[in-house]
Motif scaffolding. Structure first.
Motif, short mmCIF file in Angstrom:
data_model
loop_
_atom_site.label_atom_id
_atom_site.label_comp_id
_atom_site.label_asym_id
_atom_site.label_seq_id
_atom_site.Cartn_x
_atom_site.Cartn_y
_atom_site.Cartn_z
N HIS A 103 6.11 -6.17 -3.49
CA HIS A 103 5.92 -7.09 -2.45
C HIS A 103 4.80 -8.06 -3.01
O HIS A 103 3.99 -7.85 -3.78
N SER A 104 4.85 -9.16 -2.46
CA SER A 104 3.96 -10.28 -2.67
C SER A 104 2.63 -9.98 -2.70
O SER A 104 1.81 -10.25 -3.40
N ASP A 105 2.11 -9.29 -1.73
CA ASP A 105 0.82 -8.79 -1.63
C ASP A 105 0.19 -7.92 -2.78
O ASP A 105 -0.78 -7.82 -3.02
N ASP A 106 1.46 -7.14 -2.70
CA ASP A 106 1.17 -6.24 -4.07
C ASP A 106 0.83 -6.90 -5.41
O ASP A 106 -0.34 -6.84 -6.18
N TYR A 107 1.62 -7.94 -5.54
CA TYR A 107 1.34 -8.91 -6.68
C TYR A 107 -0.10 -9.40 -6.74
O TYR A 107 -0.78 -9.69 -7.61
N THR A 108 -0.39 -9.90 -5.48
CA THR A 108 -1.54 -10.56 -5.47
C THR A 108 -2.75 -9.73 -5.71
O THR A 108 -3.73 -10.11 -6.49
N ALA A 109 -2.79 -8.28 -5.36
CA ALA A 109 -3.79 -7.63 -5.39
C ALA A 109 -3.91 -7.02 -6.97
O ALA A 109 -4.76 -6.94 -7.68
N ILE A 110 -2.67 -7.06 -7.56
CA ILE A 110 -2.62 -6.75 -9.10
C ILE A 110 -3.36 -7.79 -9.83
O ILE A 110 -4.30 -7.60 -10.70
N ASP A 111 -3.07 -9.24 -9.39
CA ASP A 111 -3.63 -10.35 -10.04
C ASP A 111 -5.22 -10.23 -9.79
O ASP A 111 -5.92 -10.36 -10.70
N ILE A 153 -12.42 1.64 4.13
CA ILE A 153 -12.98 1.62 2.63
C ILE A 153 -12.33 2.57 1.82
O ILE A 153 -12.18 2.49 0.64
N PHE A 154 -11.88 3.79 2.70
CA PHE A 154 -11.46 4.93 1.71
C PHE A 154 -9.92 4.39 1.39
O PHE A 154 -9.34 5.15 0.48
N ASN A 155 -9.33 3.59 2.18
CA ASN A 155 -8.10 3.23 1.90
C ASN A 155 -8.29 2.34 0.45
O ASN A 155 -7.26 2.65 -0.35
N HIS A 156 -9.23 1.57 0.41
CA HIS A 156 -9.51 0.78 -1.02
C HIS A 156 -9.59 1.81 -2.05
O HIS A 156 -8.91 1.66 -3.17
N TYR A 157 -10.68 2.96 -1.92
CA TYR A 157 -11.06 3.58 -2.82
C TYR A 157 -9.76 4.43 -3.20
O TYR A 157 -9.48 4.84 -4.36
N LEU A 158 -9.00 5.02 -2.41
CA LEU A 158 -7.76 6.05 -2.52
C LEU A 158 -6.69 5.44 -2.92
O LEU A 158 -6.04 5.92 -3.68
N PHE A 159 -6.28 4.08 -2.58
CA PHE A 159 -5.04 3.30 -3.05
C PHE A 159 -5.06 2.39 -3.96
O PHE A 159 -4.25 2.11 -4.92
N TYR A 160 -6.17 1.58 -3.89
CA TYR A 160 -6.09 0.44 -4.56
C TYR A 160 -6.56 0.55 -6.12
O TYR A 160 -6.45 -0.57 -6.77
N TRP A 161 -6.92 1.57 -6.58
CA TRP A 161 -7.16 1.79 -8.14
C TRP A 161 -5.98 1.78 -8.74
O TRP A 161 -5.93 1.36 -10.04
N ALA A 162 -4.81 2.05 -8.07
CA ALA A 162 -3.50 1.76 -8.55
C ALA A 162 -3.29 0.32 -9.31
O ALA A 162 -2.55 0.24 -10.15
N TYR A 163 -3.78 -0.54 -8.53
CA TYR A 163 -3.58 -2.01 -9.03
C TYR A 163 -4.51 -2.49 -10.17
O TYR A 163 -4.33 -3.28 -10.78
N GLU A 164 -5.54 -1.47 -10.33
CA GLU A 164 -6.20 -1.67 -11.46
C GLU A 164 -5.65 -0.80 -12.89
O GLU A 164 -5.73 -1.55 -13.78
N TRP A 190 6.53 -0.08 1.19
CA TRP A 190 5.54 -1.05 0.58
C TRP A 190 4.23 -0.37 0.28
O TRP A 190 3.63 0.14 1.19
N PHE A 191 3.72 -0.28 -0.79
CA PHE A 191 2.76 0.73 -1.28
C PHE A 191 1.56 0.38 -0.75
O PHE A 191 0.73 1.30 -0.11
N MET A 192 1.14 -1.05 -0.45
CA MET A 192 -0.13 -1.40 0.16
C MET A 192 -0.13 -0.91 1.63
O MET A 192 -1.33 -0.86 2.15
N THR A 193 0.73 -0.63 2.33
CA THR A 193 0.70 -0.24 3.63
C THR A 193 0.92 1.29 3.96
O THR A 193 1.19 1.64 4.97
N SER A 194 1.10 1.95 2.85
CA SER A 194 1.34 3.43 2.85
C SER A 194 0.38 4.16 3.75
O SER A 194 0.59 5.05 4.45
N PRO A 195 -1.11 3.56 3.71
CA PRO A 195 -2.08 4.14 4.57
C PRO A 195 -1.85 4.17 5.95
O PRO A 195 -2.31 4.82 6.79
N TYR A 196 -0.77 3.49 6.43
CA TYR A 196 -0.56 3.21 7.95
C TYR A 196 -0.28 4.57 8.58
O TYR A 196 -0.90 5.16 9.41
N ILE A 197 0.95 5.29 7.97
CA ILE A 197 1.32 6.33 8.27
C ILE A 197 0.50 7.61 8.01
O ILE A 197 0.35 8.64 8.56
N PHE A 198 -0.36 7.50 6.39
CA PHE A 198 -0.87 8.45 6.05
C PHE A 198 -2.26 8.67 6.64
O PHE A 198 -2.71 9.67 6.93
#
Length: 201
Positions: A1-9, A34-45, A102-110
């Motif tokens: 998804h384009s937002d995932d690409y943006t997060a990777i950049d 904030i825990f969405n960021h710490y728990l999921f966004y490490w993957a983009y790193e 879509w990985f970025m929106t996985s937290p919605y259901i989680f």
């Protein structure tokens, strides 16, 4: 998804120390999850554009963990068959296509699944662990308050007033967090201050 690409950049241009920085300037709207960021966004790193299979593995894990947590909650009120059916439709419904694929929106259901699991723990007298987990769950997404306040009604109907107060207290804790850092500081204004009621007519 384009937002995932943006997060990777963005991740490729930042450091790990910046990734863990707790500030509304750095995190933007993710400050309120904030825990969405710490728990999921490490993957983009860690993963790049070419690592789609790893994002798929993470999505599969998140979806099936969500299914299991929802099942535990529902199984308190329905038999096994009904609990399985409810959990399948809740997590894997076709209207949830974005949160499934879509990985970025996985937290919605989680987020919903974690709030349900917190309810399950508190309902089974794991008050301390359930409360800690509910605080964590509330800070996964700003979609958490409706789930928290909604599920607290079950405790009220069952006359479990202590559990009802615990659940709602954490819900109000999140509202305070959101309004203090967002509204009062002016960093999360989504409605223009100069809008007048008559302008809608």
């Amino acid at each position: 998804h384009s937002d995932d690409y943006t997060a990777i950049d963005q991740a490729q241009e930042s450091s790990w120390s910046e990734h863990f920085e707790w500030s509304i300037e750095k995190r933007g709207q993710n400050f309120f999850g904030i825990f969405n960021h710490y728990l999921f966004y490490w993957a983009y790193e860690v993963f790049s554009y070419d690592d789609g299979k790893y994002y798929d593995i993470l999505k599969i894990f998140i979806n099936y963990l969500s299914f299991y947590l929802v099942y535990l909650f529902v199984s308190q009120y329905f038999n096994t068959a009904k609990s399985l059916i409810f959990s399948i439709f809740f997590v894997f419904s076709f209207i949830h296509d974005s949160s499934i694929f879509w990985f970025m929106t996985s937290p919605y259901i989680f987020t919903a699944a974690m709030v349900m699991f917190s309810h399950y723990l508190i309902n089974n007298k794991y008050l301390y662990f359930g409360s800690i987990l509910l605080i964590f769950s509330s800070l996964l997404s700003y979609s958490s308050p409706p789930y928290i306040f909604g599920l607290s009604i079950i405790f009220l109907l069952e006359k479990k007033y202590k559990e009802f107060i615990i659940f709602n207290s954490i819900g109000f804790f999140y509202l305070f967090y959101y309004f203090y850092f967002g509204i009062l500081t002016g960093d999360e204004i989504r409605i223009e201050n100069n809008i007048e009621f008559y302008s809608f007519f």
